[in-house]
Design an enzyme around this catalytic site. Structure first.
Site, PDB file in Angstrom:
ATOM      1  N   ASN A 119       0.716  -1.270  -0.137  1.00 11.90           N
ATOM      2  CA  ASN A 119       0.031  -0.034   0.056  1.00 11.90           C
ATOM      3  C   ASN A 119       0.777   1.275  -0.058  1.00 11.90           C
ATOM      4  O   ASN A 119       0.492   2.082  -0.607  1.00 11.90           O
ATOM      5  CB  ASN A 119      -0.897  -0.029   1.274  1.00 11.90           C
ATOM      6  CG  ASN A 119      -0.509  -0.226   2.531  1.00 11.90           C
ATOM      7  OD1 ASN A 119       0.710  -0.840   2.557  1.00 11.90           O
ATOM      8  ND2 ASN A 119      -1.039   0.279   3.394  1.00 11.90           N
TER       9      ASN A 119
ATOM     10  N   GLU B 195       6.827   0.720  16.101  1.00 14.56           N
ATOM     11  CA  GLU B 195       7.982   1.259  15.300  1.00 14.56           C
ATOM     12  C   GLU B 195       7.944   2.638  15.650  1.00 14.56           C
ATOM     13  O   GLU B 195       7.204   3.141  16.500  1.00 14.56           O
ATOM     14  CB  GLU B 195       7.713   0.995  13.942  1.00 14.56           C
ATOM     15  CG  GLU B 195       7.554  -0.247  13.629  1.00 14.56           C
ATOM     16  CD  GLU B 195       7.253  -0.567  12.060  1.00 14.56           C
ATOM     17  OE1 GLU B 195       6.216  -0.263  11.525  1.00 14.56           O
ATOM     18  OE2 GLU B 195       8.229  -1.218  11.432  1.00 14.56           O
TER      19      GLU B 195
ATOM     20  N   CYS C 229      -3.435   1.405   6.253  1.00 11.15           N
ATOM     21  CA  CYS C 229      -4.060   0.773   7.701  1.00 11.15           C
ATOM     22  C   CYS C 229      -4.559   1.646   8.594  1.00 11.15           C
ATOM     23  O   CYS C 229      -5.257   1.244   9.561  1.00 11.15           O
ATOM     24  CB  CYS C 229      -2.795  -0.169   8.149  1.00 11.15           C
ATOM     25  SG  CYS C 229      -1.305   0.846   8.491  1.00 11.15           S
TER      26      CYS C 229
ATOM     27  N   GLU D  68       3.076  -5.106  12.447  1.00 10.79           N
ATOM     28  CA  GLU D  68       2.154  -4.217  12.513  1.00 10.79           C
ATOM     29  C   GLU D  68       1.009  -4.506  11.287  1.00 10.79           C
ATOM     30  O   GLU D  68       1.357  -4.763  10.222  1.00 10.79           O
ATOM     31  CB  GLU D  68       2.771  -2.975  11.565  1.00 10.79           C
ATOM     32  CG  GLU D  68       4.209  -2.115  12.452  1.00 10.79           C
ATOM     33  CD  GLU D  68       3.598  -1.711  13.669  1.00 10.79           C
ATOM     34  OE1 GLU D  68       2.320  -1.295  13.942  1.00 10.79           O
ATOM     35  OE2 GLU D  68       4.420  -1.723  14.553  1.00 10.79           O
TER      36      GLU D  68
HETATM   37  O1  TXE Z   1      -0.852  -8.907   2.494  1.00 13.20           O
HETATM   38  P1  TXE Z   1       0.251 -10.032   2.879  1.00 13.20           P
HETATM   39  P2  TXE Z   1      -1.687  -8.891   1.203  1.00 13.20           P
HETATM   40  C1  TXE Z   1      -4.276  -6.310   4.584  1.00 13.20           C
HETATM   41  C2  TXE Z   1      -5.284  -5.942   3.678  1.00 13.20           C
HETATM   42  C3  TXE Z   1      -5.110  -6.657   2.522  1.00 13.20           C
HETATM   43  C4  TXE Z   1      -4.561  -8.073   3.036  1.00 13.20           C
HETATM   44  C5  TXE Z   1      -3.938  -8.827   2.227  1.00 13.20           C
HETATM   45  O2  TXE Z   1      -6.667  -6.134   4.349  1.00 13.20           O
HETATM   46  O3  TXE Z   1      -6.544  -6.904   1.767  1.00 13.20           O
HETATM   47  O4  TXE Z   1      -4.130  -7.545   4.112  1.00 13.20           O
HETATM   48  O5  TXE Z   1      -2.993  -8.162   1.566  1.00 13.20           O
HETATM   49  C6  TXE Z   1       4.498 -11.125   2.458  1.00 13.20           C
HETATM   50  N1  TXE Z   1       5.722 -15.382   5.087  1.00 13.20           N
HETATM   51  N2  TXE Z   1      -3.123  -5.670   4.626  1.00 13.20           N
HETATM   52  O6  TXE Z   1      -2.073 -10.352   0.640  1.00 13.20           O
HETATM   53  O7  TXE Z   1      -0.287 -11.135   2.425  1.00 13.20           O
HETATM   54  C7  TXE Z   1       3.885 -10.676   1.181  1.00 13.20           C
HETATM   55  O8  TXE Z   1       4.637 -11.189   0.068  1.00 13.20           O
HETATM   56  C8  TXE Z   1       6.330 -14.024   5.035  1.00 13.20           C
HETATM   57  C9  TXE Z   1      -2.876  -4.483   5.611  1.00 13.20           C
HETATM   58  O9  TXE Z   1      -0.861  -7.970   0.231  1.00 13.20           O
HETATM   59  O10 TXE Z   1      -0.029  -9.837   4.424  1.00 13.20           O
HETATM   60  C10 TXE Z   1       4.109  -9.098   1.475  1.00 13.20           C
HETATM   61  O11 TXE Z   1       5.395  -8.808   1.235  1.00 13.20           O
HETATM   62  N3  TXE Z   1       5.944 -13.014   4.306  1.00 13.20           N
HETATM   63  C11 TXE Z   1      -1.806  -3.925   5.264  1.00 13.20           C
HETATM   64  C12 TXE Z   1       3.741  -8.658   2.738  1.00 13.20           C
HETATM   65  O12 TXE Z   1       4.044 -10.170   3.540  1.00 13.20           O
HETATM   66  C13 TXE Z   1       4.839 -13.203   3.613  1.00 13.20           C
HETATM   67  C14 TXE Z   1      -0.884  -3.794   4.395  1.00 13.20           C
HETATM   68  C15 TXE Z   1       2.314  -8.353   2.962  1.00 13.20           C
HETATM   69  O13 TXE Z   1       1.353  -9.506   2.346  1.00 13.20           O
HETATM   70  C16 TXE Z   1       4.127 -14.545   3.979  1.00 13.20           C
HETATM   71  C17 TXE Z   1      -1.211  -4.532   3.303  1.00 13.20           C
HETATM   72  C18 TXE Z   1       4.684 -15.480   4.574  1.00 13.20           C
HETATM   73  N4  TXE Z   1       3.818 -16.722   4.898  1.00 13.20           N
HETATM   74  C19 TXE Z   1      -2.450  -5.578   3.467  1.00 13.20           C
HETATM   75  N5  TXE Z   1       2.757 -14.228   3.563  1.00 13.20           N
HETATM   76  C20 TXE Z   1      -1.558  -2.993   6.520  1.00 13.20           C
HETATM   77  N6  TXE Z   1      -1.969  -3.108   7.719  1.00 13.20           N
HETATM   78  O14 TXE Z   1      -0.653  -1.880   6.444  1.00 13.20           O
HETATM   79  C21 TXE Z   1       2.739 -13.134   2.564  1.00 13.20           C
HETATM   80  N7  TXE Z   1       3.904 -12.291   3.032  1.00 13.20           N
END
Ligand code: TXE
Length: 481
Positions: A151, A461, A283, A249
């Site tokens: 994001n 953080e 977020c 986070e």
């Molecule tokens: O996030 P992911 P996604 C929320 C938001 C969104 C949902 C899914 O609701 O619709 O999460 O988004 C890495 N081990 N937020 O799928 O999967 C992944 O490659 C290690 C809120 O994009 O959580 C990426 O680099 N790493 C949020 C990062 O984690 C892993 C911002 C985030 O991906 C992993 C984004 C694993 N097993 C989404 N699986 C906020 N709060 O700021 C994934 N990743």
């Protein structure tokens, strides 16, 4: 087609298995580059480079590290327009936002920690009566992992990397596979700034493979992660048996409490931003709006009027307020919530539809959407949607407002709009959130702690909190006669 490469040991390289992932331009819905589908072998190479660089980097002076980080900050600033363009292209966010917020903040992250590390001090205690002195060392951890979401790509990537490096660690970092471009460019910037090879290693790839390999690596001793709550829980389960330090986070479902005595026009302007900035994909966005009953009708009419006037369009047009969502699956997820809201008895007051933007017909555009809900326990009011969708609902008393605000599993941020100081203090104390804004939103001082309670995460953080996370405290007790 352009290929993004991993940045390992100061050099760019292809993934060892030669596998690639499509990278989309969300404003047009087209593949425009390929990124490495890195395996655990690539992560191992990155780890070995970080391990080799660690003894020397962790023994450099604070001044040296501070100077390198300042240079990185300066080069990011010098390349602001190119980086901002790249961020918009990769993410779909308005270019104006990337130019004003994302890239300047990435530069400030490095500059802030370049300065902060020079002021980072630890404690000492005299054990009076026991004839002993204690002093605490804050030592770097070793090789640490930083994993960031899509994001705010460069903004959040650097928010982790900068304090990790400042504190003397070496890093294996993975940006989101959905928005890898500015992280790719960061490698070259670091080389130009004179960062020694191996100190920062950037590996691209999917979460469940590349990200998982970082989290599972037995010698990567700390993980700083920002992303979804379910991913955070999975990472916590994986890392717990190895007793890794974790900073998580995670998601938010943040309440906006609007009282009748607030400064109405200011509140309206900021609430529009807190609802739809970055297409609602922050977020910290205030996705649940609760309004005191006496002004609810007025608020509803005015808010819907302003929301309807927002321009949804190409990220590269200067007057665009709402750009493209980050990906097709994400857009479909957000759309599914609009349907869920209707099925649950919510009323869509405006928006709800996909938008066709001229010249960008396959882009992922959605109208900003306002849903009036009758029951705060409905899914659309409880689950993180992470798109241009907000719910609104009236409340009658301060107690009711507080219960509504706290009535979710998340606890990241809250915003209160009121001119009543007594109420502000009472609510600020009782709100279950790591961050409470009063008569403002998203105002950030980088010295302050940042993070959430409940399902919004663990750890903080920002400022000293980040430097504490990226160091181990060691107490030394000396006895004298
Ligand atoms: O996030 P992911 P996604 C929320 C938001 C969104 C949902 C899914 O609701 O619709 O999460 O988004 C890495 N081990 N937020 O799928 O999967 C992944 O490659 C290690 C809120 O994009 O959580 C990426 O680099 N790493 C949020 C990062 O984690 C892993 C911002 C985030 O991906 C992993 C984004 C694993 N097993 C989404 N699986 C906020 N709060 O700021 C994934 N990743």
């Amino acid at each position: 087609m352009q290929k993004i490469l991993n940045y390992i040991n100061g050099a760019f390289q292809e993934p060892t298995k030669g596998e690639w992932i499509d990278n989309y331009n969300p404003s047009k819905g087209e593949v425009y580059s390929l990124i490495p589908n890195s395996s655990s072998e690539d992560v191992e190479q990155a780890y070995q480079a970080a391990k080799a660089a660690y003894p020397s980097w962790s023994n450099t002076t604070i001044e040296y590290r501070s100077e390198i980080l300042s240079k990185i900050a300066a080069i990011i600033k010098d390349n602001l327009s190119d980086l901002a363009y790249t961020e918009s292209l990769d993410n779909g966010k308005p270019l104006s936002l990337a130019t004003k917020i994302d890239i300047p903040r990435a530069s400030s992250n490095f500059q802030f920690f370049a300065n902060a590390i020079t002021q980072f001090s630890s404690e000492s205690h005299e054990s009076v009566g026991l004839n002993a002195f204690n002093f605490t060392l804050r030592q770097s951890i070793g090789v640490v992992g930083c994993i960031s979401p899509w994001n705010l790509p460069l903004y959040l990537f650097t928010w982790k990397i900068a304090p990790a490096l400042a504190a003397g660690n070496t890093v294996v970092a993975k940006p989101s596979e959905v928005t890898p471009m500015t992280a790719y460019l960061l490698g070259e910037i670091c080389t130009k700034a004179g960062l020694p090879k191996g100190v920062l290693n950037i590996v691209h790839g999917l979460g469940h493979t590349t990200g998982q390999a970082i989290v599972e690596h037995p010698n990567i001793k700390a993980i700083s992660f920002t992303g979804g709550t379910a991913t955070g829980a999975h990472i916590a389960r994986t890392a717990a048996p190895m007793f890794k330090k974790l900073s998580l986070e995670l998601g938010g479902k943040n309440p906006n409490l609007i009282f009748a005595d607030c400064e109405y026009d200011k509140m309206m302007a900021v609430t529009l931003k807190s609802s739809f900035a970055n297409q609602g994909q922050i977020c910290l966005c205030g996705s649940r709006i609760f309004v005191e009953k006496s002004i609810y009708k007025q608020f509803k009419t005015d808010f819907v009027k302003h929301v309807t006037a927002l321009k949804v369009g190409s990220p590269f047009e200067g007057d665009t307020n709402v750009g493209a969502l980050v990906s097709k699956p994400h857009m479909e997820k957000v759309q599914s919530y609009i349907k869920i809201a209707e099925d649950e008895g919510g009323t869509v007051l405006c928006g709800g539809n996909q938008v066709q933007v001229d010249g960008h017909e396959n882009g992922y555009y959605l109208e900003p959407t306002v849903i009036e809900v009758a029951d705060d326990k409905c899914r659309v009011n409880q689950e993180e949607i992470f798109g241009p969708v907000v719910t609104i609902m009236p409340f009658e008393t301060e107690e009711e407002a507080l219960a509504l605000a706290n009535g979710v599993r998340y606890g990241l941020s809250s915003t209160i709009w009121t001119n009543n100081l007594n109420r502000t203090m009472k609510l600020a104390k009782q709100l279950e959130a790591g961050i409470v804004w009063v008569n403002t939103w998203l105002l950030r001082d980088l010295r302050t702690p940042f993070g959430g309670m409940k399902d919004s995460g663990v750890g903080r953080e920002g400022g000293l909190e980040a430097l504490r996370f990226f160091t181990e405290a060691k107490n030394i007790c000396i006895k004298f006669d």
